[in-house]
Design an enzyme around this catalytic site. Structure first.
Site, PDB file in Angstrom:
ATOM      1  N   ILE A   1      97.734 -19.949  62.586  1.00 43.81           N
ATOM      2  CA  ILE A   1      98.480 -19.874  63.790  1.00 43.81           C
ATOM      3  C   ILE A   1      99.599 -20.713  63.936  1.00 43.81           C
ATOM      4  O   ILE A   1     100.980 -20.379  64.242  1.00 43.81           O
ATOM      5  CB  ILE A   1      97.584 -19.865  64.988  1.00 43.81           C
ATOM      6  CG1 ILE A   1      96.741 -18.835  65.397  1.00 43.81           C
ATOM      7  CG2 ILE A   1      98.627 -20.164  66.423  1.00 43.81           C
ATOM      8  CD1 ILE A   1      95.726 -18.623  66.374  1.00 43.81           C
TER       9      ILE A   1
ATOM     10  N   HIS B   1     108.354   2.440  40.802  1.00 42.26           N
ATOM     11  CA  HIS B   1     109.274   1.660  40.235  1.00 42.26           C
ATOM     12  C   HIS B   1     110.705   2.090  41.337  1.00 42.26           C
ATOM     13  O   HIS B   1     110.891   3.417  41.262  1.00 42.26           O
ATOM     14  CB  HIS B   1     109.517   1.900  38.951  1.00 42.26           C
ATOM     15  CG  HIS B   1     110.696   1.039  38.537  1.00 42.26           C
ATOM     16  ND1 HIS B   1     110.433  -0.224  38.387  1.00 42.26           N
ATOM     17  CD2 HIS B   1     111.753   1.275  38.215  1.00 42.26           C
ATOM     18  CE1 HIS B   1     111.612  -0.805  37.938  1.00 42.26           C
ATOM     19  NE2 HIS B   1     112.527   0.154  37.680  1.00 42.26           N
TER      20      HIS B   1
ATOM     21  N   GLY C   1      92.454  -3.934  73.837  1.00 43.92           N
ATOM     22  CA  GLY C   1      93.195  -4.134  72.692  1.00 43.92           C
ATOM     23  C   GLY C   1      92.867  -5.557  72.533  1.00 43.92           C
ATOM     24  O   GLY C   1      93.197  -6.161  71.315  1.00 43.92           O
TER      25      GLY C   1
ATOM     26  N   ALA D   1      81.902  -8.217  82.432  1.00 43.07           N
ATOM     27  CA  ALA D   1      80.455  -7.516  82.532  1.00 43.07           C
ATOM     28  C   ALA D   1      79.351  -8.730  82.005  1.00 43.07           C
ATOM     29  O   ALA D   1      80.058  -9.584  81.043  1.00 43.07           O
ATOM     30  CB  ALA D   1      80.299  -6.663  81.269  1.00 43.07           C
TER      31      ALA D   1
ATOM     32  N   GLU E   1      99.048 -31.723  60.352  1.00 37.06           N
ATOM     33  CA  GLU E   1      97.644 -31.030  59.849  1.00 37.06           C
ATOM     34  C   GLU E   1      96.782 -32.236  59.275  1.00 37.06           C
ATOM     35  O   GLU E   1      97.308 -33.173  58.527  1.00 37.06           O
ATOM     36  CB  GLU E   1      98.061 -30.162  58.546  1.00 37.06           C
ATOM     37  CG  GLU E   1      96.945 -29.661  57.488  1.00 37.06           C
ATOM     38  CD  GLU E   1      95.789 -28.780  58.615  1.00 37.06           C
ATOM     39  OE1 GLU E   1      96.256 -28.019  59.167  1.00 37.06           O
ATOM     40  OE2 GLU E   1      94.783 -29.509  58.268  1.00 37.06           O
TER      41      GLU E   1
HETATM   42  P1  NAD Z   1      92.710 -21.997  61.518  1.00 33.92           P
HETATM   43  O1  NAD Z   1      91.291 -22.549  61.068  1.00 33.92           O
HETATM   44  O2  NAD Z   1      93.493 -21.152  60.321  1.00 33.92           O
HETATM   45  O3  NAD Z   1      93.762 -23.315  61.263  1.00 33.92           O
HETATM   46  C1  NAD Z   1      93.377 -24.518  61.878  1.00 33.92           C
HETATM   47  C2  NAD Z   1      93.988 -25.725  61.223  1.00 33.92           C
HETATM   48  O4  NAD Z   1      94.136 -26.874  62.019  1.00 33.92           O
HETATM   49  C3  NAD Z   1      93.262 -25.926  60.089  1.00 33.92           C
HETATM   50  O5  NAD Z   1      94.173 -26.192  58.776  1.00 33.92           O
HETATM   51  C4  NAD Z   1      92.754 -27.403  60.468  1.00 33.92           C
HETATM   52  O6  NAD Z   1      92.518 -28.296  59.221  1.00 33.92           O
HETATM   53  C5  NAD Z   1      93.672 -28.102  61.140  1.00 33.92           C
HETATM   54  N1  NAD Z   1      93.013 -28.868  62.316  1.00 33.92           N
HETATM   55  C6  NAD Z   1      92.008 -29.074  62.976  1.00 33.92           C
HETATM   56  N2  NAD Z   1      91.844 -30.009  63.749  1.00 33.92           N
HETATM   57  C7  NAD Z   1      92.949 -30.585  63.630  1.00 33.92           C
HETATM   58  C8  NAD Z   1      93.429 -31.977  64.221  1.00 33.92           C
HETATM   59  N3  NAD Z   1      92.976 -32.629  64.969  1.00 33.92           N
HETATM   60  N4  NAD Z   1      94.671 -32.281  63.983  1.00 33.92           N
HETATM   61  C9  NAD Z   1      95.426 -31.627  62.896  1.00 33.92           C
HETATM   62  N5  NAD Z   1      94.877 -30.575  62.441  1.00 33.92           N
HETATM   63  C10 NAD Z   1      93.747 -29.965  62.649  1.00 33.92           C
HETATM   64  O7  NAD Z   1      92.838 -21.726  62.753  1.00 33.92           O
HETATM   65  P2  NAD Z   1      94.031 -21.162  63.628  1.00 33.92           P
HETATM   66  O8  NAD Z   1      95.438 -21.127  62.966  1.00 33.92           O
HETATM   67  O9  NAD Z   1      93.886 -21.619  64.960  1.00 33.92           O
HETATM   68  O10 NAD Z   1      93.742 -19.591  63.859  1.00 33.92           O
HETATM   69  C11 NAD Z   1      92.407 -19.162  64.551  1.00 33.92           C
HETATM   70  C12 NAD Z   1      92.190 -17.800  63.751  1.00 33.92           C
HETATM   71  O11 NAD Z   1      92.902 -16.789  64.134  1.00 33.92           O
HETATM   72  C13 NAD Z   1      91.754 -17.877  62.263  1.00 33.92           C
HETATM   73  O12 NAD Z   1      90.506 -17.472  62.065  1.00 33.92           O
HETATM   74  C14 NAD Z   1      92.842 -17.019  61.758  1.00 33.92           C
HETATM   75  O13 NAD Z   1      92.572 -16.489  60.473  1.00 33.92           O
HETATM   76  C15 NAD Z   1      93.063 -16.191  62.932  1.00 33.92           C
HETATM   77  N6  NAD Z   1      94.580 -15.672  62.889  1.00 33.92           N
HETATM   78  C16 NAD Z   1      94.801 -14.666  61.988  1.00 33.92           C
HETATM   79  C17 NAD Z   1      96.252 -14.366  61.454  1.00 33.92           C
HETATM   80  C18 NAD Z   1      96.384 -13.228  60.758  1.00 33.92           C
HETATM   81  O14 NAD Z   1      95.756 -12.797  60.075  1.00 33.92           O
HETATM   82  N7  NAD Z   1      97.793 -13.457  60.269  1.00 33.92           N
HETATM   83  C19 NAD Z   1      97.095 -14.851  62.405  1.00 33.92           C
HETATM   84  C20 NAD Z   1      96.958 -15.663  63.532  1.00 33.92           C
HETATM   85  C21 NAD Z   1      95.408 -16.156  63.858  1.00 33.92           C
END
Ligand code: NAD
Length: 452
Positions: free
Chosen positions: A185, A441, A37, A112, A204
């Site tokens: 995330i 609807h 998974g 692996a 951010e």
């Molecule tokens: P992300 O790339 O979505 O976001 C990381 C964020 O951190 C960005 O906005 C970036 O600008 C910021 N950032 C980077 N360095 C920083 C710093 N030093 N200080 C402050 N901000 C900083 O990455 P994520 O949220 O870690 O997710 C990882 C992957 O997992 C992504 O590709 C995401 O699409 C995937 N994911 C998808 C889902 C979903 O589909 N619902 C859920 C969770 C994760």
């Protein structure tokens, strides 16, 4: 032991590929060091959604008055939420195991490692696992990704610092939390903790949270979350991490934010452990380079999922696996992956769902567009079920041929009908063609029809 296909990694890419090739009658071995998974099922999508659903139940119960309902003493038990999450995950893992068993796929539990950079004289790749050597005509690398640890002073060996896996495993809620990174995330965990009453600060680095999504859609979320009491600091860098908080810097200077926990969610990186022997494997910024059918530059070597660094989403991984196996078996008409029509969802409250290009991306690509917008309150069902919420739906249309290029929404439950928009983008529907689709609807999905 000889196989037609060896798959390394049992996440959505790996188990989809293994099941599909086994179903076609091929001998397949799948290696997985942890639980089947992968990240999505064990420490990603499914556990977060299980916990978020519990938090939403609590939040709705405590905000039910606006619907004329007064609940008595509403409480939650985080331990019980965690227990339920574990059961959901366990059942789904067992389901994957069963599906692979049904197709007579060999599943090996262990780490692996590819043994040699070259194939044997008869053209097989050699893989070592648990002291045994396996030979396979085709190799599929589905080793996923790992949380990126940025080089911030104080981050290493700091017990206050969590990554998403630590946060999901915690038996107790933090008393307060700073989330470094307002991406997908970060904002999903901000939602979870906020709904369960934990004070949350999001830091951010970019000028806005969720920087890759449509700006107007994200602004609706940011405004709601700020009003609700989540502190969101944008254009702010974390300079250092201390035991009880972070030291940040923005245009106005430095400050300290105290919190019991610091969740670091600043992206993920492709995981290449186990494939180091393939010295000639082409990489780009640490991820495996693949063509439109997920073939690498090496003969009979494919890669799917996060390890390709394309779009790190489980549904992209499983689609890549379907396409790669189709290419490998040569029995299915060749189909490229439609990367332009990949839907994505952020499970905030309200949810954000989108597919295709944004208005800003269209401008960058110099595509002339017409952009339509409607508040979600246009939908009767939305009004009936989302008291006090606004929501937005945006459609990006090619101004020349009127095809739908992108749809970007915020408002519950847009995750459940973004697939209809994906279908339109994937098929290159014009607005006139999409208009012929009838939506039931009253559903919130009718907002799509209203825009045509
Ligand atoms: P992300 O790339 O979505 O976001 C990381 C964020 O951190 C960005 O906005 C970036 O600008 C910021 N950032 C980077 N360095 C920083 C710093 N030093 N200080 C402050 N901000 C900083 O990455 P994520 O949220 O870690 O997710 C990882 C992957 O997992 C992504 O590709 C995401 O699409 C995937 N994911 C998808 C889902 C979903 O589909 N619902 C859920 C969770 C994760």
């Amino acid at each position: 032991m000889k196989f037609f296909l060896a798959v390394i990694g049992g996440g959505p890419a790996g188990y989809t590929a293994a099941e599909k090739a086994s179903k076609a009658g091929k001998d397949v071995v799948l290696f997985e060091q942890n639980s089947l998974g992968g990240t999505c099922l064990n420490v990603g999508c499914i556990p977060t959604k299980s916990l978020l659903y519990g938090a939403k139940q609590y939040y709705n119960a405590t905000h039910a008055q606006k619907y004329g309902v007064t609940a008595g003493d509403v409480a939650f038990d985080f331990g019980a939420m965690q227990k339920r999450k574990t059961i959901v995950v366990r059942k789904l893992v067992a389901g994957i195991k069963q599906r692979l068993n049904n197709e007579h796929c060999t599943v090996v539990n262990g780490f692996a490692k590819i043994k040699d950079e070259r194939r044997t004289a008869s053209g097989e790749w050699l893989i070592e696992c648990n002291g045994e050597t396996y030979e396979a005509e085709n190799l599929m690398i589905c080793t996923g990704s790992t949380n990126f640890v940025p080089p911030i002073p104080g981050i290493q060996d700091n017990p206050a610092v969590w990554d998403s896996t630590d946060a999901l495993a915690a038996s107790e809620l933090p008393k307060s939390i700073v989330i470094v990174g307002g991406g997908v995330i970060g904002m999903e965990f901000a939602t979870l903790y906020h709904e369960l009453g934990v004070p949350v600060t999001v830091v951010e680095a970019m000028p806005r949270i969720l920087p890759n999504l449509d700006e107007e859609v994200v602004a609706v979320l940011a405004e709601k979350y700020r009003k609700a009491g989540i502190t969101i600091l944008t254009s702010t860098k974390v300079e250092s991490i201390e035991e009880s908080g972070v030291r940040t810097a923005d245009a106005e200077g430095a400050k300290t934010i105290t919190a019991e926990r610091i969740l670091v969610s600043v992206g993920r990186r492709a995981n290449l452990s186990g494939v180091e022997a393939l010295k000639e494997l082409e990489l780009n910024r640490g991820a495996i380079v693949v063509d439109d059918f997920c073939k690498t530059n090496l003969p009979n070597v494919y890669a799917c999922g996060d390890v390709t660094g394309k779009i790190m989403l489980a549904h992209v991984a499983s689609r890549q696996a379907e396409v790669a196996v189709g290419r490998m078996l040569k029995t299915i008409p060749l189909q490229r992956i439609a990367y332009n029509a990949i839907p994505s969802v952020v499970y905030t409250n309200p949810e954000i769902a989108s597919v295709g290009i944004t208005e800003a991306q269209a401008a960058e690509m110099q595509i002339e567009t017409e952009v339509r917008r409607l508040p979600m309150t246009y939908s009767g069902r939305f009004m009936a079920e989302n008291e006090g919420e606004t929501g937005l739906c945006k459609m990006v249309i090619d101004a020349k041929n009127h095809s739908v290029l992108g749809v970007h929404m915020i408002g519950n439950p847009c995750s459940e009908f973004v697939s209809a928009a994906s279908f339109a983008v994937r098929m290159g529907y014009t607005t006139a063609e999409f208009e012929q689709v009838v939506f039931p609807h009253p559903t919130v999905s009718e907002i799509l029809h209203e825009m045509l």
